[in-house]
Design an enzyme around this catalytic site. Structure first.
Site, short mmCIF file in Angstrom:
data_model
loop_
_atom_site.label_atom_id
_atom_site.label_comp_id
_atom_site.label_asym_id
_atom_site.label_seq_id
_atom_site.Cartn_x
_atom_site.Cartn_y
_atom_site.Cartn_z
N LYS A 62 0.83 -1.21 0.00
CA LYS A 62 0.00 0.00 0.00
C LYS A 62 0.87 1.26 0.00
O LYS A 62 2.08 1.20 0.18
CB LYS A 62 -0.92 0.00 1.23
C1 LIG Z 1 -9.82 -3.01 -1.82
C2 LIG Z 1 -9.28 -3.67 -0.61
N1 LIG Z 1 -10.10 -3.98 0.40
C3 LIG Z 1 -9.66 -4.55 1.52
C4 LIG Z 1 -8.34 -4.87 1.70
C5 LIG Z 1 -7.95 -5.59 2.93
O1 LIG Z 1 -6.91 -5.02 3.66
P1 LIG Z 1 -5.98 -5.94 4.57
O2 LIG Z 1 -5.12 -6.75 3.66
O3 LIG Z 1 -5.22 -4.95 5.39
O4 LIG Z 1 -6.87 -6.78 5.41
C6 LIG Z 1 -7.43 -4.56 0.67
C7 LIG Z 1 -5.99 -4.81 0.79
O5 LIG Z 1 -5.43 -5.83 0.83
C8 LIG Z 1 -7.91 -3.98 -0.52
O6 LIG Z 1 -7.08 -3.72 -1.53
#
Ligand SMILES: Cc1ncc(COP(=O)(O)O)c(C=O)c1O
Length: 373
Positions: free
Chosen positions: A186
């Protein structure tokens, strides 16, 4: 790799000595969790996006789940969301027993098409989970209007969009409650981690309770007011988050410059389309650089050719409704969301990160040009 050239990864975090210093400070303090570094991280983050409140959580997924819980989603309810996303934006509703309903996306923005969302609303619809895919802000105002008209909750999955702007204001500043994520690919990272921004003090309190095993504010360690979770971030990761926030402007500028360079290098390459440009209402925060291959191009051949030259690439993103567990649980099939399905067949993420060097980008462009010739 047979060519002996340096490989170019898909992504890479941007870390420096300041991050190390801040993390070390927390380690040496002995206060590893539920400490003041988390409060500071939240304050700085809220300030950065222009939201009154922010609650740090263990991941973006955890943040989305908490917002679904607070929205009161449950068995028999439907949540409308995007098929062209990372699975967490659909899973968060399923965790609460609700049924995901996929509305198709717009072919250009790759975000939920408000007309398709409206057509998908039923008596059972309780929420819309809108995603800012690849950091391009979704159609917040029309979606918010739909939610008001039909009495629905709007949850913004801004996990990929820290730094993006919608109609002149940072994503997260206008509401609704939004979730950001800090996985190492990110814009900024805490390793694992996420943040929920909210405009309601009451919701903020609830988020902090739910992430901390349902403990009530001011209550004792073993007093639990509600069913909660362990979705806490820790102070070590919060320290890293502070270091990343301090240099976020620099990171975003580097990513923007890298995206601009790619778009220039790829402008005259036949057989692909570069990402959609910003307009007056939408300013993208560059999360990934995803090109759309022309219909008929053999994507697997392109991927193999890039790989042969040590260049990573990825099929971003498969349509969620066609994942095996979605097909099995809900009977979703091809044809449900044709725009998303077409994008899923044709999109390709290229190496993209803040410190990506110009000559490596030239290598990527040349390899693509050759693969598409
Ligand atoms: C669009 C989207 N939603 C949700 C997530 C979930 O985030 P995390 O991986 O921190 O749980 C991500 C990233 O991985 C994402 O790109």
């Amino acid at each position: 790799m047979s060519t002996g050239v340096r490989s170019i990864p898909l992504s890479s975090p941007y870390l420096d000595e300041r991050d190390e210093e801040l993390v070390l400070e927390v380690l040496r303090s002995g206060r590893l969790s539920l400490g003041p570094t988390i409060d500071r991280f939240e304050e700085l983050f809220a300030e950065r996006v222009g939201a009154p409140y922010a609650a740090a959580v263990s991941s973006g997924t955890a943040g989305l789940h908490l917002l679904c819980r607070i929205a009161g989603l449950g068995s028999g309810d439907e949540a409308i969301t995007s098929p062209y996303s990372f699975v967490a934006s659909a899973n968060c509703a399923i965790y609460e027993g609700a049924t995901p309903v996929f509305a198709d996306v717009d072919a250009e923005t790759m975000n939920l098409d408000p007309a398709a969302v409206e057509a998908a609303i039923t008596e059972r619809t309780k929420a819309i989970v809108a995603v800012d895919i690849f950091g391009y802000p979704c159609e917040l105002d029309p979606l918010q209007a739909l939610c008001e008209r039909h009495g629905l909750a709007l949850i913004q999955d801004a996990c990929e969009a820290l730094g993006a702007e919608y109609r002149g204001a940072p994503v997260g500043s206008q509401g609704p409650s939004a979730v950001f994520a800090f996985y190492p690919n990110k814009q900024m990272t805490t390793g694992e981690g996420g943040m929920v921004t909210t405009h309601s003090e009451e919701e903020w309190g609830l988020l902090k309770s739910l992430r901390n095993q349902g403990r009530a504010d001011g209550g004792g360690w073993l007093e639990h007011a509600r069913l909660g979770y362990n979705y806490r971030i820790d102070d070590v990761r919060a320290a890293l988050g502070i270091g990343q926030l301090e240099k976020l402007d620099r990171i975003l500028a580097l990513r923007q410059a890298a995206a601009k360079r790619y778009s220039e290098l790829l402008a005259d390459v036949d057989g692909l389309e570069v990402p959609l440009a910003d307009d007056a209402d939408h300013v993208r925060s560059w999360f990934v650089y995803v090109v759309k291959l022309a219909a008929g191009v053999d994507r697997e051949r392109v991927i193999a050719e890039l790989e042969r030259q040590g260049i990573a690439s990825s099929r971003y993103l498969p349509s969620i409704h066609l994942q095996s567990y979605m097909r099995e649980s809900y009977g979703f099939r091809e044809g449900l969301c044709p725009v998303s399905e077409d994008l899923s067949r044709r999109t390709l993420a290229l190496p993209f990160f803040a410190q990506l060097e110009a000559d490596d980008q030239e290598r990527v462009a040349e390899a693509l040009r050759a693969a598409l010739a």
